[in-house]
Scaffold this motif. Structure first.
Motif, PDB file in Angstrom:
ATOM      1  N   LYS A   2     -41.242  61.189  19.547  1.00 38.39           N
ATOM      2  CA  LYS A   2     -41.809  60.464  18.407  1.00 38.39           C
ATOM      3  C   LYS A   2     -42.893  59.523  18.911  1.00 38.39           C
ATOM      4  N   LEU A   3     -44.087  59.676  18.384  1.00 32.77           N
ATOM      5  CA  LEU A   3     -45.226  58.826  18.726  1.00 32.77           C
ATOM      6  C   LEU A   3     -45.540  57.943  17.521  1.00 32.77           C
ATOM      7  N   SER A   4     -45.511  56.629  17.717  1.00 35.43           N
ATOM      8  CA  SER A   4     -45.681  55.713  16.591  1.00 35.43           C
ATOM      9  C   SER A   4     -46.865  54.782  16.824  1.00 35.43           C
ATOM     10  N   GLY A   5     -47.746  54.747  15.847  1.00 40.22           N
ATOM     11  CA  GLY A   5     -48.876  53.826  15.870  1.00 40.22           C
ATOM     12  C   GLY A   5     -48.883  53.033  14.581  1.00 40.22           C
ATOM     13  N   SER A   6     -49.978  53.079  13.842  1.00 38.73           N
ATOM     14  CA  SER A   6     -50.042  52.414  12.534  1.00 38.73           C
ATOM     15  C   SER A   6     -51.023  53.163  11.639  1.00 38.73           C
ATOM     16  N   THR A   7     -50.690  53.216  10.383  1.00 36.81           N
ATOM     17  CA  THR A   7     -51.546  53.913   9.418  1.00 36.81           C
ATOM     18  C   THR A   7     -52.795  53.083   9.115  1.00 36.81           C
ATOM     19  N   ALA A   8     -53.743  53.744   8.502  1.00 35.34           N
ATOM     20  CA  ALA A   8     -54.982  53.069   8.087  1.00 35.34           C
ATOM     21  C   ALA A   8     -55.560  53.821   6.894  1.00 35.34           C
ATOM     22  N   HIS A   9     -56.492  53.207   6.216  1.00 39.42           N
ATOM     23  CA  HIS A   9     -57.189  53.913   5.139  1.00 39.42           C
ATOM     24  C   HIS A   9     -57.995  55.045   5.780  1.00 39.42           C
ATOM     25  N   ALA A  10     -58.004  56.194   5.131  1.00 40.36           N
ATOM     26  CA  ALA A  10     -58.720  57.342   5.685  1.00 40.36           C
ATOM     27  C   ALA A  10     -60.225  57.086   5.805  1.00 40.36           C
ATOM     28  N   GLN A  31     -61.333  54.230   6.879  1.00 38.45           N
ATOM     29  CA  GLN A  31     -61.471  53.330   8.026  1.00 38.45           C
ATOM     30  C   GLN A  31     -60.398  53.641   9.073  1.00 38.45           C
ATOM     31  N   PRO A  32     -60.375  54.870   9.613  1.00 36.51           N
ATOM     32  CA  PRO A  32     -59.311  55.247  10.545  1.00 36.51           C
ATOM     33  C   PRO A  32     -59.291  54.397  11.808  1.00 36.51           C
ATOM     34  N   GLU A  33     -60.451  53.804  12.146  1.00 40.92           N
ATOM     35  CA  GLU A  33     -60.514  53.003  13.370  1.00 40.92           C
ATOM     36  C   GLU A  33     -59.695  51.716  13.270  1.00 40.92           C
ATOM     37  N   THR A  34     -59.272  51.334  12.068  1.00 42.36           N
ATOM     38  CA  THR A  34     -58.475  50.115  11.910  1.00 42.36           C
ATOM     39  C   THR A  34     -56.992  50.360  12.147  1.00 42.36           C
ATOM     40  N   ALA A  51     -52.774  61.285  16.501  1.00 49.95           N
ATOM     41  CA  ALA A  51     -53.250  62.666  16.451  1.00 49.95           C
ATOM     42  C   ALA A  51     -53.728  63.156  17.808  1.00 49.95           C
ATOM     43  N   ALA A  52     -54.575  62.382  18.474  1.00 52.79           N
ATOM     44  CA  ALA A  52     -55.123  62.821  19.762  1.00 52.79           C
ATOM     45  C   ALA A  52     -54.027  62.941  20.812  1.00 52.79           C
ATOM     46  N   ALA A  53     -53.113  61.980  20.839  1.00 57.57           N
ATOM     47  CA  ALA A  53     -52.020  62.012  21.811  1.00 57.57           C
ATOM     48  C   ALA A  53     -51.112  63.213  21.567  1.00 57.57           C
ATOM     49  N   MET A  54     -50.829  63.524  20.304  1.00 65.59           N
ATOM     50  CA  MET A  54     -50.000  64.667  19.985  1.00 65.59           C
ATOM     51  C   MET A  54     -50.642  65.954  20.496  1.00 65.59           C
ATOM     52  N   CYS A  55     -51.930  66.121  20.249  1.00 65.41           N
ATOM     53  CA  CYS A  55     -52.629  67.329  20.698  1.00 65.41           C
ATOM     54  C   CYS A  55     -52.638  67.426  22.227  1.00 65.41           C
ATOM     55  N   THR A  56     -52.849  66.294  22.899  1.00 67.34           N
ATOM     56  CA  THR A  56     -52.830  66.286  24.362  1.00 67.34           C
ATOM     57  C   THR A  56     -51.473  66.710  24.897  1.00 67.34           C
ATOM     58  N   CYS A  57     -50.416  66.163  24.301  1.00 61.21           N
ATOM     59  CA  CYS A  57     -49.059  66.507  24.742  1.00 61.21           C
ATOM     60  C   CYS A  57     -48.774  67.990  24.564  1.00 61.21           C
ATOM     61  N   ILE A  58     -49.102  68.519  23.407  1.00 57.60           N
ATOM     62  CA  ILE A  58     -48.836  69.930  23.135  1.00 57.60           C
ATOM     63  C   ILE A  58     -49.593  70.820  24.108  1.00 57.60           C
ATOM     64  N   GLN A  59     -50.845  70.475  24.366  1.00 61.21           N
ATOM     65  CA  GLN A  59     -51.661  71.286  25.270  1.00 61.21           C
ATOM     66  C   GLN A  59     -51.105  71.254  26.693  1.00 61.21           C
ATOM     67  N   LYS A  60     -50.735  70.078  27.186  1.00 57.08           N
ATOM     68  CA  LYS A  60     -50.263  69.954  28.557  1.00 57.08           C
ATOM     69  C   LYS A  60     -48.841  70.495  28.749  1.00 57.08           C
ATOM     70  N   THR A 104     -54.939  58.396   3.557  1.00 57.86           N
ATOM     71  CA  THR A 104     -54.284  57.627   4.627  1.00 57.86           C
ATOM     72  C   THR A 104     -54.372  58.355   5.961  1.00 57.86           C
ATOM     73  N   ALA A 105     -54.873  57.655   6.972  1.00 58.34           N
ATOM     74  CA  ALA A 105     -54.840  58.190   8.335  1.00 58.34           C
ATOM     75  C   ALA A 105     -53.426  58.024   8.890  1.00 58.34           C
ATOM     76  N   PRO A 106     -52.931  58.999   9.666  1.00 61.45           N
ATOM     77  CA  PRO A 106     -51.523  58.989  10.066  1.00 61.45           C
ATOM     78  C   PRO A 106     -51.188  57.884  11.067  1.00 61.45           C
ATOM     79  N   GLY A 107     -49.917  57.474  11.035  1.00 59.76           N
ATOM     80  CA  GLY A 107     -49.428  56.485  11.983  1.00 59.76           C
ATOM     81  C   GLY A 107     -48.235  56.973  12.785  1.00 59.76           C
ATOM     82  N   GLU A 108     -47.799  58.198  12.523  1.00 57.37           N
ATOM     83  CA  GLU A 108     -46.620  58.704  13.233  1.00 57.37           C
ATOM     84  C   GLU A 108     -46.743  60.206  13.446  1.00 57.37           C
ATOM     85  N   ALA A 109     -46.254  60.671  14.581  1.00 52.85           N
ATOM     86  CA  ALA A 109     -46.231  62.103  14.885  1.00 52.85           C
ATOM     87  C   ALA A 109     -44.930  62.432  15.612  1.00 52.85           C
ATOM     88  N   GLN A 110     -44.483  63.662  15.441  1.00 56.37           N
ATOM     89  CA  GLN A 110     -43.293  64.129  16.128  1.00 56.37           C
ATOM     90  C   GLN A 110     -43.565  65.497  16.750  1.00 56.37           C
TER      91      GLN A 110
END
Length: 374
Positions: free
Chosen positions: A181-189, A191-194, A199-208, A239-245
């Motif tokens: 479980k990867l947990s960050g924080s949501t944001a308005h779509a 303003q995803p930078e807030t 997402a990026a960490a999930m893709c990196t994990c799956i690839q590696k 909403t930009a995501p704040g959690e991935a599994q």
């Protein structure tokens, strides 16, 4: 049908139960064995387990035969008159057949006891989730039936009917389910930078996870990670995501390599999470050690197979079995019996255990028993 063993098998098939819930299955086993007058019946062993003890005419070693009580969460697809009546649950792994084989052994032992020692017939719960053997071993009553040698079998489609498959050393791979479980924080779509998107960490994990470095896996060993599922955020376009599994199965030929594999995957996850300031939680379930066959137990199997064709595979079977927890405590071996080259694979909705295997498999078990106790 006049054959009580087939009747038992078909009844067990009709009323399957999942791991840890095999209460009625256990009761059916006890009802079947009670008229056979075993010397002891242990119920609720490690949960729903049942152990039947048949003592010989004189003291001697204890031989254990183990089979499984539980079914799998698969919807059976057949028109059999004994088809599962439980929605979404079926004996598509053949555990009903394994129980029938061991029950047939019990009938023969009841008619003629061994000259020495005793036989323990263990109907083990919760094999499919890897928790049953551990629970049985931890039950204080297990000490009274602790075996000197233990055997188990599993039917195996894809091999000729009745063919014996066995090897010394690792027979079944170690495996475990890993939930990340990867947990960050949501944001308005807009303003995803807030926020902190995983997402990026999930893709990196799956690839590696899909590419393991040579230092992690010995060159002659099979070991890999299989990503079985992943989830990122929700279907909410504002909403930009704040959690991935991520859900991954780790598999290896040895427990030592499993330890390395687990450490490596955890390192990947923590590094990817740290890169984006994410929180991490990791949990494990369905943990199976490698099933390691003893050389002497395998040799005994090879000596008693009779006319049955025998094959010794070069590599361990990739699927896992918690019988390895038992063989870690005593001499023992798990072997497979071919279920036919044209039969659907295990856990397939069209699979059905072949009744024709019951008699020859029972005979091999009886010859193993006789080789130690007669």
């Amino acid at each position: 049908m006049n054959d009580p063993i087939r009747q038992l098998r078909h009844t067990l098939h009709t009323y399957p139960e999942l791991s840890g819930e095999e209460h009625n299955t256990a009761k059916r086993i006890v009802r079947f064995f009670s008229p056979l007058s075993p010397d002891a019946i242990l119920e609720e062993l490690g949960g729903c387990g049942v152990a039947l003890v048949f003592s010989g005419q004189a003291p001697g070693p204890t031989v254990m035969l183990r089979c499984e009580l539980d079914a799998v969460p698969v919807q059976e697809r057949s028109q059999l008159d004994y088809c599962s009546k439980i929605n979404g649950v079926a004996h598509q792994c053949g555990h009903d057949g394994h129980m029938a084989i061991v029950a047939a052994v019990g009938m023969e032992l009841a008619a003629k006891r061994t000259q020495h020692g005793r036989v323990v017939l263990l109907f083990q719960p919760a094999e499919e989730n890897g928790m049953g053997a551990k629970a049985v071993l931890q039950d204080p009553r297990f000490e009274a039936i602790r075996p000197d040698v233990a055997f188990a079998l599993h039917n195996l489609p894809g091999y000729p009917l009745g063919q014996i498959i066995v090897r010394p050393g690792t027979f079944n791979c170690a495996s475990r389910g890993m939930s990340v479980k990867l947990s960050g924080s949501t944001a308005h779509a807009a303003q995803p930078e807030t926020g902190q998107s995983p997402a990026a960490a999930m893709c990196t994990c799956i690839q590696k996870m899909s590419v393991l470095p040579p230092a992690t896996v010995p060159a002659d060993e099979t070991a890999f990670a299989t990503v079985v599922g992943a989830q990122l955020g929700k279907k909410a376009f504002g909403t930009a995501p704040g959690e991935a599994q991520i859900w991954t199965t780790l598999r290896s030929e040895t427990d030592a390599t499993m330890k390395k594999l687990t450490q490596y995957i955890e390192h990947i996850v923590h590094d990817a999470a740290a890169e984006d300031g994410l929180r991490v939680s990791i949990e494990y379930q369905d943990v199976f050690p490698a099933t390691v066959n003893g050389a002497q137990a395998v040799k005994r199997i090879q000596e008693v197979v009779g006319d049955a064709p025998l094959t010794i595979p070069n590599k361990p079977l990739r699927w896992s079995e918690d019988f390895g927890r038992i063989t870690a405590t005593c001499e023992g071996a798990l072997f497979a019996v071919g279920a036919g080259t044209d039969r659907p694979n295990l856990h397939n909705p069209d699979y059905d255990f072949p009744n024709a295997l019951i008699q020859p498999a029972k005979d091999i078990f009886m010859r193993l028993i006789s080789s130690y106790l007669d």
